[in-house]
Design an enzyme around this catalytic site. Structure first.
Site, short mmCIF file in Angstrom:
data_model
loop_
_atom_site.label_atom_id
_atom_site.label_comp_id
_atom_site.label_asym_id
_atom_site.label_seq_id
_atom_site.Cartn_x
_atom_site.Cartn_y
_atom_site.Cartn_z
N HIS A 189 28.03 47.85 24.95
CA HIS A 189 26.87 48.72 25.66
C HIS A 189 25.50 48.13 24.77
O HIS A 189 24.65 48.19 25.54
CB HIS A 189 27.16 50.19 25.51
N GLU A 431 48.69 32.53 40.03
CA GLU A 431 48.36 32.05 38.65
C GLU A 431 49.52 31.73 37.91
O GLU A 431 49.57 31.51 36.54
CB GLU A 431 47.72 33.23 37.90
N ASP A 455 44.80 32.20 33.79
CA ASP A 455 46.22 32.04 33.71
C ASP A 455 47.16 30.92 34.48
O ASP A 455 47.92 30.33 33.85
CB ASP A 455 47.07 33.40 34.01
N CYS A 502 38.97 33.92 41.04
CA CYS A 502 38.17 34.93 40.06
C CYS A 502 38.24 34.65 38.52
O CYS A 502 38.05 35.47 37.85
CB CYS A 502 38.88 36.46 40.45
#
Length: 571
Positions: A189, A431, A455, A502
């Site tokens: 953060h 994957e 992966d 992704c």
């Protein structure tokens, strides 16, 4: 003499200024005994109320400065301080005779040590959040003033071991030109707020905090993750030019905020975000997204010391689905196992956990836990455009098994009178080599594909991506990986289903022409990569991408593919 400290680029840009060392005061010295339990409970409760009020006040100030979405990070601290589970544990210790400071420190330390030991950066972020909460409450209990760094000298390079949210939110970006932290991480953060303030930051730089005394001139390269000291006047002038070039580049990316993503000739692409928390959604939405292409639900499981209940999961999924206002939310079911272990779940000892009981295999083994998640996802699908995605699929049987479980859970919810969406698209992560080989058959059963190139590269190349001994083999430029991605995309086209990417390759501008040529029209990337990816897509026409990809598929080695893509890159 010139020195370079290397860490992780957490907030892009170049800052040049004088070093100021900041050390947090030690928080210790409380009594080990109490005389009045009720008074001690009230001390703790009053500290919580004050901490929550301070966090809300900081959030309001930050909202005025940079916007509501980043301010939610500060508001989440207020919510954490009011967490009933944590409060109950602390108050129990106080009732048993512990002073408020000791009870708070004991309970928070348990969470900090557990989260900090995780291999997942997002869980280590949770450790920092709890540490911030503990230290803020201890300051109040000990009567110490709140951290205020709002009046630092102009052109300050702030160097610290770590910084609390209170410290970062008090910074004046007109005076602070760079932040360097020995600890913290890219998704912390602190790093997110530094990016919001547009202050270059480098984190994870061991040794720099101890090596400096303050007053030195430093260059902070938050893009490359480097801190330069002892530079000659000529080199400082050169860095000044680099700083101006970065500012021009940053301004050029701003024109892509909120714009549609399309190729040079106007072919649209769906650009989505990879997220691990609700705060990530807020950050991604400020750039403009077409949805969430990957929500890593395992972070919710790893950040607790118990199975999250159906209601807890449902509430999180529902809030994100509503926040996306009809745009797709792709929830990846629990992807635990391997190096992502759940402390409350029995994981058998495995010689090679990456090839063991992880992903969908673990979910099907722990069916009761899996059913809880399926029910929560089904319920959330009544409130938005929700899709479900299964990790580490290797066979058609696994997909069919999950479909049967989904149907059973849907019937249960109907009998209980709980609403769920009529349609829940079910997709698979491609994957593994098995999934590549079976892609045409899987495309008959799945509603969509998503290629997890991280992966996929690991398994196709038989190279553990965390093992430095085989790092040279782990590359998505290798012809074996390139051809696998092409084969997956072709199977999806033939099956009439969409295919997304992704993994890291989806945000790699060198790799982009390959994906465009193969027919990928959906990319899901980290929030920080949204604008660079949108700009990169706009630089390519499909005709140009086809020409580059055709040649790349003829090449025989990783070096040749990489060199060819580098030669044809678009800035």
């Amino acid at each position: 003499m010139e020195r370079v400290y290397r860490g992780i680029g957490a907030s892009p840009g170049i800052g040049i200024g004088r070093v100021l060392i900041y050390r947090e005061p030690e928080l210790a010295g409380w009594s080990e005994t109490i005389e009045d339990t009720e008074r001690e409970l009230e001390r703790y409760r009053a500290a919580v109320r004050e901490f929550s009020a301070r966090a809300e006040a900081r959030a309001e100030g930050f909202e005025l400065a940079v916007g509501a979405q980043q301010a939610e990070i500060l508001r989440s601290q207020a919510a954490m301080s009011l967490d009933p589970v944590l409060a109950e544990r602390i108050e129990k210790k106080i009732i048993l005779g512990k002073p408020a400071e000791a009870a708070l420190d004991d309970e928070c330390r348990r969470f900090i040590e557990s989260f900090a030991a995780s291999s997942e950066e997002v869980l280590r972020l949770r450790a920092a959040d709890v540490r911030d909460l503990r230290d803020g409450l201890l300051r109040i209990l000990l009567g110490l003033p709140e951290t205020d760094l709002s009046h630092l000298p102009p052109s300050t390079v702030l160097i610290a071991d770590d910084l609390s949210l209170a410290a970062v939110s008090s910074l004046d970006p007109a005076n602070v030109v760079g932040i360097v932290l020995s600890h913290s991480g890219q998704v912390s953060h602190c790093a997110i707020l530094a990016r919001a303030l547009e202050i270059p930051a480098v984190v994870g730089t061991p040794g720099v905090f101890e090596a400096l005394s303050g007053g030195e001139v430093a260059v902070v390269d938050g893009t490359k993750g480097e801190v330069h000291l002892g530079l000659s006047p000529n080199k400082l002038v050169g860095w000044g030019r680099n700083r101006e070039q970065f500012r021009l580049l940053r301004d050029s990316l701003r024109e892509f905020i909120g714009k549609e993503t399309h190729t040079a000739e106007g072919v649209p692409l769906c650009l989505e975000a990879n997220i691990g928390s609700e705060n990530d959604v807020l950050r991604a939405q400020e750039y403009g997204i077409d949805g969430v292409g990957l929500f890593r639900t395992e972070f919710m499981f790893q950040s607790r010391d118990y199975f999250p209940t159906e209601e807890e999961q449902f509430q999180v999924y529902q809030r994100i689905a509503l926040a996306l206002q009809g745009r797709p939310l792709t929830l990846r079911t629990l992807d635990a196992g391997g190096d992502k272990l759940l402390p409350y779940l029995h994981h058998p000892q495995e010689e090679n956990p990456e090839l063991g009981c992880r992903g969908i295999r673990l979910c099907l083994r722990e069916e009761r836990m899996f059913r809880t998640q399926l029910r929560a996802i089904l319920r959330a699908s009544a409130f938005g455009n929700v899709r479900m995605m299964l990790p580490l699929i290797t066979s058609v049987d696994e997909l069919r098994h999950v479909r049967a479980l989904v149907a059973q859970c849907r019937e249960e919810l109907a009998r209980e009178g709980l609403p769920c969406g009529r349609d829940l698209p079910l997709g698979v992560m491609i994957e593994t080599p098995a999934a590549v080989v079976m892609a045409r058959l899987l495309a008959r059963e799945a509603d969509f594909f998503s290629v997890g190139t991280n992966d996929l590269t690991q398994y196709v190349m038989a190279a553990d991506r965390k093992n430095t001994q085989v790092a040279g083999y782990y590359s998505h430029y290798d012809p074996a990986v390139v051809r696998s991605v092409e084969q997956i995309a072709q199977a999806a086209r033939e099956g009439g289903i969409p295919v997304a990417v992704c993994g890291e390759a989806g945000a790699d501008p060198l790799y982009l022409p390959l994906l465009l040529s193969f027919g990928v029209r959906e990319l899901s990337v980290l929030p920080a990569a949204l604008l660079p990816t949108r700009k990169a897509v706009s630089r390519w026409s499909l005709e140009e991408a086809h020409a580059v990809a055709a040649r790349a598929l003829e090449l025989e080695t990783e070096n040749q593919v990489r060199a060819w893509l580098e030669e044809n890159k678009r800035l």
